[in-house]
Motif scaffolding. Structure first.
Motif, short mmCIF file in Angstrom:
data_model
loop_
_atom_site.label_atom_id
_atom_site.label_comp_id
_atom_site.label_asym_id
_atom_site.label_seq_id
_atom_site.Cartn_x
_atom_site.Cartn_y
_atom_site.Cartn_z
N CYS A 23 0.85 -1.19 0.00
CA CYS A 23 0.00 0.00 0.00
C CYS A 23 0.89 1.24 0.00
O CYS A 23 2.08 1.16 0.30
CB CYS A 23 -0.92 0.02 1.23
SG CYS A 23 -0.03 0.14 2.80
N LYS A 70 -13.40 3.10 3.54
CA LYS A 70 -13.25 3.48 2.13
C LYS A 70 -11.87 3.10 1.60
O LYS A 70 -11.72 2.58 0.50
CB LYS A 70 -13.48 4.98 1.95
CG LYS A 70 -14.93 5.42 2.04
CD LYS A 70 -15.06 6.92 1.82
CE LYS A 70 -16.52 7.36 1.91
NZ LYS A 70 -16.65 8.84 1.75
N LEU A 71 -10.84 3.38 2.39
CA LEU A 71 -9.48 3.07 1.98
C LEU A 71 -9.27 1.57 1.84
O LEU A 71 -8.70 1.09 0.85
CB LEU A 71 -8.48 3.65 2.98
CG LEU A 71 -8.40 5.19 3.04
CD1 LEU A 71 -7.62 5.63 4.27
CD2 LEU A 71 -7.75 5.75 1.78
N LEU A 107 -10.57 -0.44 -1.43
CA LEU A 107 -10.05 -0.24 -2.79
C LEU A 107 -9.70 -1.58 -3.43
O LEU A 107 -9.18 -2.50 -2.77
CB LEU A 107 -8.83 0.67 -2.74
CG LEU A 107 -9.14 2.14 -2.43
CD1 LEU A 107 -7.86 2.89 -2.06
CD2 LEU A 107 -9.82 2.81 -3.60
N ASP A 108 -9.96 -1.69 -4.73
CA ASP A 108 -9.82 -2.97 -5.45
C ASP A 108 -8.42 -3.56 -5.37
O ASP A 108 -8.26 -4.78 -5.35
CB ASP A 108 -10.20 -2.78 -6.93
CG ASP A 108 -11.70 -2.57 -7.13
OD1 ASP A 108 -12.45 -2.88 -6.18
OD2 ASP A 108 -12.10 -2.11 -8.21
N PHE A 109 -7.40 -2.70 -5.36
CA PHE A 109 -6.02 -3.19 -5.37
C PHE A 109 -5.77 -4.19 -4.25
O PHE A 109 -5.02 -5.16 -4.42
CB PHE A 109 -5.04 -2.02 -5.25
CG PHE A 109 -3.59 -2.44 -5.19
CD1 PHE A 109 -2.89 -2.73 -6.36
CD2 PHE A 109 -2.93 -2.56 -3.97
CE1 PHE A 109 -1.55 -3.13 -6.30
CE2 PHE A 109 -1.60 -2.95 -3.91
CZ PHE A 109 -0.91 -3.24 -5.08
N TRP A 116 -1.47 5.76 -9.39
CA TRP A 116 -2.60 5.12 -8.71
C TRP A 116 -2.93 5.86 -7.41
O TRP A 116 -4.09 6.06 -7.07
CB TRP A 116 -2.25 3.66 -8.40
CG TRP A 116 -3.37 2.88 -7.78
CD1 TRP A 116 -4.37 2.20 -8.42
CD2 TRP A 116 -3.62 2.70 -6.37
NE1 TRP A 116 -5.21 1.62 -7.51
CE2 TRP A 116 -4.78 1.90 -6.24
CE3 TRP A 116 -2.96 3.14 -5.22
CZ2 TRP A 116 -5.29 1.54 -5.00
CZ3 TRP A 116 -3.48 2.78 -3.99
CH2 TRP A 116 -4.63 1.99 -3.88
N GLN A 131 -4.76 8.99 -8.23
CA GLN A 131 -6.09 8.72 -8.80
C GLN A 131 -7.06 8.16 -7.78
O GLN A 131 -8.25 8.46 -7.82
CB GLN A 131 -5.96 7.73 -9.97
CG GLN A 131 -5.33 8.31 -11.21
CD GLN A 131 -4.99 7.23 -12.23
OE1 GLN A 131 -5.35 6.06 -12.08
NE2 GLN A 131 -4.26 7.62 -13.27
N LYS A 132 -6.56 7.32 -6.85
CA LYS A 132 -7.43 6.57 -5.96
C LYS A 132 -7.41 7.05 -4.51
O LYS A 132 -8.47 7.14 -3.86
CB LYS A 132 -7.05 5.08 -6.00
CG LYS A 132 -7.12 4.43 -7.37
CD LYS A 132 -8.55 4.34 -7.88
CE LYS A 132 -8.60 3.59 -9.22
NZ LYS A 132 -9.98 3.49 -9.74
N ILE A 133 -6.24 7.33 -3.98
CA ILE A 133 -6.12 7.64 -2.54
C ILE A 133 -6.38 9.11 -2.24
O ILE A 133 -7.19 9.45 -1.36
CB ILE A 133 -4.71 7.25 -2.03
CG1 ILE A 133 -4.50 5.74 -2.13
CG2 ILE A 133 -4.51 7.75 -0.60
CD1 ILE A 133 -5.17 4.92 -1.08
N ILE A 179 -9.98 10.47 -2.12
CA ILE A 179 -10.71 10.02 -0.92
C ILE A 179 -10.33 10.87 0.28
O ILE A 179 -11.20 11.30 1.06
CB ILE A 179 -10.42 8.53 -0.64
CG1 ILE A 179 -11.01 7.64 -1.74
CG2 ILE A 179 -10.98 8.12 0.73
CD1 ILE A 179 -10.64 6.17 -1.60
#
Length: 352
Positions: free
Chosen positions: A180, A216-217, A220-222, A235, A238-240, A243
Protein backbone atom coordinates in the motif's frame (compact mmCIF):
# COMPACT_ATOMS: atom_id res chain seq x y z
CA UNK A 1 37.43 -11.13 -4.34
CA UNK A 2 36.03 -7.78 -3.27
CA UNK A 3 33.54 -5.85 -5.40
CA UNK A 4 33.33 -2.12 -4.74
CA UNK A 5 30.03 -0.61 -5.88
CA UNK A 6 28.07 2.59 -5.28
CA UNK A 7 24.28 2.38 -5.08
CA UNK A 8 21.97 5.35 -5.75
CA UNK A 9 18.34 5.37 -4.66
CA UNK A 10 15.55 7.95 -4.87
CA UNK A 11 12.10 6.95 -3.62
CA UNK A 12 8.58 8.25 -4.13
CA UNK A 13 8.62 10.00 -0.75
CA UNK A 14 11.04 12.56 -2.29
CA UNK A 15 13.27 12.74 0.79
CA UNK A 16 16.46 12.85 -1.25
CA UNK A 17 19.09 10.67 -2.91
CA UNK A 18 20.63 7.86 -0.87
CA UNK A 19 24.26 7.10 -1.80
CA UNK A 20 25.96 4.00 -0.41
CA UNK A 21 29.49 2.78 -1.10
CA UNK A 22 29.33 -0.96 -0.61
CA UNK A 23 31.86 -3.78 -0.60
CA UNK A 24 30.64 -7.27 -1.53
CA UNK A 25 32.36 -10.63 -1.19
CA UNK A 26 31.18 -14.12 -2.02
CA UNK A 27 32.42 -16.78 0.38
CA UNK A 28 31.38 -20.43 0.01
CA UNK A 29 28.45 -19.42 -2.23
CA UNK A 30 27.18 -16.93 0.35
CA UNK A 31 27.25 -13.17 -0.26
CA UNK A 32 28.56 -10.84 2.41
CA UNK A 33 28.41 -7.06 2.38
CA UNK A 34 29.60 -3.97 4.16
CA UNK A 35 28.34 -0.42 3.77
CA UNK A 36 31.64 1.45 3.93
CA UNK A 37 30.32 5.02 3.46
CA UNK A 38 26.82 6.37 3.03
CA UNK A 39 25.01 9.68 2.84
CA UNK A 40 21.58 11.08 2.01
CA UNK A 41 21.51 14.25 -0.07
CA UNK A 42 18.24 16.01 0.65
CA UNK A 43 16.43 17.50 -2.32
CA UNK A 44 16.25 21.25 -2.59
CA UNK A 45 12.72 22.49 -3.17
CA UNK A 46 13.52 23.09 -6.86
CA UNK A 47 14.21 19.39 -7.49
CA UNK A 48 11.35 18.26 -5.26
CA UNK A 49 8.97 20.39 -7.33
CA UNK A 50 10.43 19.20 -10.66
CA UNK A 51 10.16 15.52 -9.75
CA UNK A 52 6.67 15.93 -8.36
CA UNK A 53 5.32 17.62 -11.51
CA UNK A 54 7.40 16.25 -14.38
CA UNK A 55 4.72 13.86 -15.68
CA UNK A 56 2.71 16.91 -16.74
CA UNK A 57 5.57 18.44 -18.76
CA UNK A 58 6.07 18.58 -22.53
CA UNK A 59 8.00 15.78 -24.24
CA UNK A 60 10.99 18.09 -24.73
CA UNK A 61 11.03 19.19 -21.08
CA UNK A 62 10.73 15.56 -19.95
CA UNK A 63 13.78 14.53 -21.98
CA UNK A 64 15.67 17.62 -20.82
CA UNK A 65 14.88 16.90 -17.17
CA UNK A 66 15.96 13.28 -17.58
CA UNK A 67 19.37 14.50 -18.76
CA UNK A 68 19.60 17.24 -16.11
CA UNK A 69 18.78 14.72 -13.40
CA UNK A 70 21.49 12.41 -14.76
CA UNK A 71 23.96 15.30 -14.54
CA UNK A 72 22.75 16.01 -10.99
CA UNK A 73 23.29 12.35 -9.96
CA UNK A 74 26.65 12.19 -11.74
CA UNK A 75 27.92 15.21 -9.83
CA UNK A 76 26.60 13.83 -6.53
CA UNK A 77 28.57 10.63 -7.09
CA UNK A 78 31.70 12.45 -8.21
CA UNK A 79 31.65 14.70 -5.13
CA UNK A 80 30.90 11.73 -2.86
CA UNK A 81 33.90 9.81 -4.24
CA UNK A 82 36.25 12.78 -3.90
CA UNK A 83 35.08 13.68 -0.39
CA UNK A 84 35.44 10.12 0.93
CA UNK A 85 38.57 9.26 -1.10
CA UNK A 86 37.13 5.94 -2.21
CA UNK A 87 37.72 3.80 -5.29
CA UNK A 88 34.45 2.25 -6.56
CA UNK A 89 34.43 0.22 -9.77
CA UNK A 90 30.72 0.34 -10.62
CA UNK A 91 27.54 2.37 -9.98
CA UNK A 92 23.99 1.04 -9.71
CA UNK A 93 21.41 3.81 -10.11
CA UNK A 94 17.72 3.23 -9.48
CA UNK A 95 16.85 6.71 -10.77
CA UNK A 96 13.56 8.31 -9.83
CA UNK A 97 10.29 6.67 -10.89
CA UNK A 98 7.97 8.95 -12.85
CA UNK A 99 5.64 6.46 -14.54
CA UNK A 100 4.86 2.92 -13.44
CA UNK A 101 1.93 1.26 -15.19
CA UNK A 102 3.06 -2.34 -15.83
CA UNK A 103 -0.40 -3.37 -17.05
CA UNK A 104 0.40 -1.17 -20.08
CA UNK A 105 4.06 -2.30 -20.08
CA UNK A 106 5.10 1.21 -19.05
CA UNK A 107 7.74 2.00 -16.46
CA UNK A 108 10.11 4.96 -16.44
CA UNK A 109 12.87 5.93 -14.03
CA UNK A 110 14.65 9.15 -14.99
CA UNK A 111 18.33 9.94 -14.43
CA UNK A 112 20.27 9.49 -17.66
CA UNK A 113 22.81 6.69 -17.10
CA UNK A 114 25.10 7.91 -19.89
CA UNK A 115 25.47 11.25 -18.11
CA UNK A 116 26.19 9.57 -14.76
CA UNK A 117 28.85 7.43 -16.42
CA UNK A 118 30.41 10.33 -18.34
CA UNK A 119 30.70 12.53 -15.24
CA UNK A 120 31.82 9.82 -12.80
CA UNK A 121 34.08 8.06 -15.34
CA UNK A 122 32.69 4.74 -14.11
CA UNK A 123 30.44 2.04 -15.60
CA UNK A 124 26.80 2.54 -14.64
CA UNK A 125 23.83 0.18 -14.51
CA UNK A 126 20.38 1.80 -14.64
CA UNK A 127 16.84 1.15 -16.01
CA UNK A 128 16.58 -2.02 -13.94
CA UNK A 129 12.82 -2.46 -14.41
CA UNK A 130 12.29 -2.29 -18.16
CA UNK A 131 13.27 -5.81 -19.22
CA UNK A 132 11.04 -7.41 -16.61
CA UNK A 133 8.09 -5.28 -17.73
CA UNK A 134 8.84 -6.26 -21.35
CA UNK A 135 8.63 -9.89 -20.17
CA UNK A 136 5.10 -9.14 -18.85
CA UNK A 137 6.28 -8.71 -15.27
CA UNK A 138 5.49 -5.96 -12.80
CA UNK A 139 9.05 -4.63 -12.86
CA UNK A 140 8.75 -4.39 -9.09
CA UNK A 141 9.67 -4.99 -6.38
CA UNK A 142 13.31 -5.61 -7.35
CA UNK A 143 14.79 -5.63 -3.86
CA UNK A 144 13.71 -9.23 -2.97
CA UNK A 145 16.71 -10.93 -4.59
CA UNK A 146 18.84 -8.79 -2.27
CA UNK A 147 16.63 -9.83 0.64
CA UNK A 148 17.14 -13.46 -0.36
CA UNK A 149 20.91 -13.33 -0.88
CA UNK A 150 22.01 -10.62 1.59
CA UNK A 151 19.40 -10.72 4.39
CA UNK A 152 18.60 -14.44 4.61
CA UNK A 153 18.64 -14.25 8.43
CA UNK A 154 15.31 -12.40 8.29
CA UNK A 155 12.36 -14.48 6.98
CA UNK A 156 10.27 -11.33 6.31
CA UNK A 157 11.69 -8.09 4.92
CA UNK A 158 9.33 -5.12 5.02
CA UNK A 159 10.33 -1.78 3.52
CA UNK A 160 8.22 1.24 4.42
CA UNK A 161 9.16 3.98 1.99
CA UNK A 162 6.89 6.04 -0.22
CA UNK A 163 5.17 2.73 -0.86
CA UNK A 164 5.32 -0.23 1.55
CA UNK A 165 6.49 -3.54 0.10
CA UNK A 166 7.30 -6.93 1.52
CA UNK A 167 9.39 -9.98 0.64
CA UNK A 168 9.31 -13.51 2.10
CA UNK A 169 9.52 -17.20 1.21
CA UNK A 170 6.26 -19.11 0.84
CA UNK A 171 6.45 -22.86 0.25
CA UNK A 172 10.09 -22.49 -0.74
CA UNK A 173 9.46 -19.73 -3.29
CA UNK A 174 10.41 -16.07 -2.85
CA UNK A 175 7.43 -13.80 -3.33
CA UNK A 176 7.15 -10.05 -2.91
CA UNK A 177 4.71 -7.28 -3.70
CA UNK A 178 3.73 -3.71 -3.01
CA UNK A 179 1.30 -3.56 -0.11
CA UNK A 180 0.00 0.00 0.00
CA UNK A 181 1.10 3.65 -0.18
CA UNK A 182 2.91 4.75 2.97
CA UNK A 183 5.25 7.73 3.48
CA UNK A 184 4.20 9.20 0.15
CA UNK A 185 0.73 9.85 1.58
CA UNK A 186 1.80 10.58 5.17
CA UNK A 187 4.22 13.23 3.84
CA UNK A 188 1.53 14.65 1.54
CA UNK A 189 -0.72 15.16 4.56
CA UNK A 190 2.10 16.46 6.79
CA UNK A 191 2.97 19.16 4.26
CA UNK A 192 -0.51 20.59 4.75
CA UNK A 193 0.59 21.31 8.32
CA UNK A 194 3.86 22.88 7.16
CA UNK A 195 5.97 19.80 7.95
CA UNK A 196 7.92 17.63 5.48
CA UNK A 197 6.96 14.51 7.46
CA UNK A 198 5.20 13.45 10.66
CA UNK A 199 8.14 12.96 13.04
CA UNK A 200 7.65 9.75 15.07
CA UNK A 201 3.99 9.81 14.01
CA UNK A 202 3.25 12.47 16.65
CA UNK A 203 0.49 14.17 14.67
CA UNK A 204 -1.09 10.81 13.82
CA UNK A 205 -0.93 9.75 17.47
CA UNK A 206 -2.84 12.90 18.48
CA UNK A 207 -5.51 12.31 15.85
CA UNK A 208 -8.68 10.23 16.02
CA UNK A 209 -9.52 7.19 13.93
CA UNK A 210 -12.29 7.80 11.38
CA UNK A 211 -13.96 4.44 10.69
CA UNK A 212 -15.79 5.68 7.58
CA UNK A 213 -12.57 6.88 5.94
CA UNK A 214 -10.74 3.70 6.98
CA UNK A 215 -13.45 1.54 5.40
CA UNK A 216 -13.25 3.48 2.13
CA UNK A 217 -9.48 3.07 1.98
CA UNK A 218 -9.52 -0.63 2.82
CA UNK A 219 -12.21 -1.26 0.19
CA UNK A 220 -10.05 -0.24 -2.79
CA UNK A 221 -9.82 -2.97 -5.45
CA UNK A 222 -6.02 -3.19 -5.37
CA UNK A 223 -6.13 -4.79 -1.93
CA UNK A 224 -8.15 -7.73 -3.19
CA UNK A 225 -5.70 -8.56 -6.00
CA UNK A 226 -3.35 -11.48 -5.67
CA UNK A 227 0.37 -10.97 -6.03
CA UNK A 228 2.42 -10.23 -8.02
CA UNK A 229 1.26 -6.64 -7.88
CA UNK A 230 2.89 -3.22 -7.72
CA UNK A 231 1.88 0.40 -7.27
CA UNK A 232 2.86 3.65 -8.95
CA UNK A 233 2.26 7.19 -7.78
CA UNK A 234 -0.35 7.59 -10.56
CA UNK A 235 -2.60 5.12 -8.71
CA UNK A 236 -2.09 6.99 -5.45
CA UNK A 237 -3.16 10.31 -6.96
CA UNK A 238 -6.09 8.72 -8.80
CA UNK A 239 -7.43 6.57 -5.96
CA UNK A 240 -6.12 7.64 -2.54
CA UNK A 241 -5.77 11.42 -2.66
CA UNK A 242 -9.37 12.11 -3.83
CA UNK A 243 -10.71 10.02 -0.92
CA UNK A 244 -8.59 11.98 1.54
CA UNK A 245 -9.48 15.32 -0.03
CA UNK A 246 -13.20 14.52 0.15
CA UNK A 247 -12.99 13.83 3.87
CA UNK A 248 -13.77 16.84 6.08
CA UNK A 249 -11.87 15.61 9.14
CA UNK A 250 -8.68 17.25 10.46
CA UNK A 251 -5.21 16.52 9.08
CA UNK A 252 -4.30 14.84 12.38
CA UNK A 253 -7.34 12.55 12.05
CA UNK A 254 -6.39 11.75 8.44
CA UNK A 255 -2.82 10.92 9.50
CA UNK A 256 -4.14 8.67 12.30
CA UNK A 257 -6.59 6.93 9.98
CA UNK A 258 -4.07 6.44 7.19
CA UNK A 259 -1.52 5.06 9.66
CA UNK A 260 -4.17 2.56 10.77
CA UNK A 261 -4.77 1.75 7.09
CA UNK A 262 -1.06 1.09 6.45
CA UNK A 263 -0.67 -1.13 9.51
CA UNK A 264 -3.89 -3.03 8.71
CA UNK A 265 -2.80 -3.75 5.13
CA UNK A 266 0.69 -4.81 6.25
CA UNK A 267 -0.74 -7.21 8.84
CA UNK A 268 -3.24 -8.56 6.30
CA UNK A 269 -0.45 -9.23 3.78
CA UNK A 270 1.39 -11.38 6.34
CA UNK A 271 -1.58 -13.48 7.51
CA UNK A 272 -0.66 -16.42 5.25
CA UNK A 273 2.56 -16.85 7.27
CA UNK A 274 1.09 -18.65 10.27
CA UNK A 275 4.32 -19.27 12.16
CA UNK A 276 5.69 -16.32 14.16
CA UNK A 277 8.76 -15.01 12.31
CA UNK A 278 11.26 -12.15 12.59
CA UNK A 279 10.01 -9.16 10.60
CA UNK A 280 12.76 -6.76 9.52
CA UNK A 281 11.49 -3.20 8.97
CA UNK A 282 13.56 -0.72 6.97
CA UNK A 283 12.93 2.54 5.11
CA UNK A 284 11.83 5.87 6.55
CA UNK A 285 8.75 4.30 8.12
CA UNK A 286 10.98 2.42 10.58
CA UNK A 287 11.49 5.77 12.35
CA UNK A 288 7.75 6.31 12.71
CA UNK A 289 7.37 4.82 16.18
CA UNK A 290 3.58 5.21 16.17
CA UNK A 291 3.27 3.33 12.87
CA UNK A 292 5.67 0.60 14.03
CA UNK A 293 3.64 0.24 17.23
CA UNK A 294 0.44 -0.20 15.20
CA UNK A 295 2.09 -2.84 13.00
CA UNK A 296 3.28 -4.77 16.07
CA UNK A 297 -0.22 -4.62 17.55
CA UNK A 298 -1.83 -6.04 14.42
CA UNK A 299 0.59 -8.84 13.52
CA UNK A 300 1.81 -11.94 15.36
CA UNK A 301 5.32 -11.57 13.93
CA UNK A 302 8.33 -10.19 15.83
CA UNK A 303 9.23 -6.71 14.65
CA UNK A 304 12.98 -6.09 14.31
CA UNK A 305 14.33 -2.57 13.76
CA UNK A 306 17.95 -2.77 12.52
CA UNK A 307 20.79 -0.25 12.69
CA UNK A 308 20.28 3.23 11.27
CA UNK A 309 22.66 2.34 8.45
CA UNK A 310 20.45 -0.53 7.28
CA UNK A 311 17.21 1.41 7.79
CA UNK A 312 18.46 4.28 5.67
CA UNK A 313 20.55 2.57 3.03
CA UNK A 314 19.24 -0.97 2.50
CA UNK A 315 17.67 -0.08 -0.86
CA UNK A 316 20.77 1.76 -2.10
CA UNK A 317 22.83 -1.24 -0.97
CA UNK A 318 20.62 -3.64 -2.90
CA UNK A 319 20.67 -1.57 -6.09
CA UNK A 320 24.45 -1.64 -5.87
CA UNK A 321 24.14 -5.43 -5.56
CA UNK A 322 21.73 -5.64 -8.52
CA UNK A 323 24.26 -3.70 -10.60
CA UNK A 324 27.00 -6.13 -9.58
CA UNK A 325 24.86 -9.13 -10.57
CA UNK A 326 24.06 -7.43 -13.90
CA UNK A 327 27.72 -6.74 -14.65
CA UNK A 328 28.61 -10.33 -13.75
CA UNK A 329 25.83 -11.57 -16.05
CA UNK A 330 23.90 -13.18 -13.17
CA UNK A 331 20.13 -13.21 -12.65
CA UNK A 332 18.97 -10.16 -10.67
CA UNK A 333 15.19 -10.24 -11.24
CA UNK A 334 12.95 -13.11 -10.10
CA UNK A 335 9.83 -14.14 -12.03
CA UNK A 336 8.29 -15.51 -8.80
CA UNK A 337 8.28 -11.95 -7.50
CA UNK A 338 7.26 -9.98 -10.58
CA UNK A 339 5.13 -12.47 -12.52
CA UNK A 340 7.34 -12.22 -15.62
CA UNK A 341 7.73 -15.02 -18.17
CA UNK A 342 11.17 -15.89 -16.80
CA UNK A 343 13.96 -14.79 -14.48
CA UNK A 344 16.12 -12.14 -16.11
CA UNK A 345 19.27 -10.02 -15.94
CA UNK A 346 17.88 -6.50 -15.91
CA UNK A 347 19.54 -3.14 -16.34
CA UNK A 348 21.22 -1.05 -19.02
CA UNK A 349 25.00 -1.02 -18.67
CA UNK A 350 27.02 2.05 -19.72
CA UNK A 351 30.77 1.46 -19.93
CA UNK A 352 33.19 4.32 -19.71
Amino acid sequence: MEYKVIGLMSGTSLDGVDIAYCIFQQKENKWEFKIEKAETIEYQEEWRKKLRNIENSTAFDFVKTNIEYGIFLGNLVKNFIEKNQINPKLIGSHGHTIFHQPDQQITCQIGDGAMISAISQLPVVCDFRKLDVALNGQGAPLVPIGDLLLFSDFPICLNIGGIANVSFDLNGIRIAFDICPANMVLNFLSEKKGELFDSNGKMAKNGNLDEELLTKLNSLDFYNKNEPKSLGKEWVFQKIIPILNDSQISIEDKLRTFSEHISFQIAKSLQKLEKSLNLLITGGGAYNSFLVQKIQEKTHHNVVIPSKEIIDYKEALIFAFLALLRKNNQINTLKSVTGAKKDSIGGCLYFN
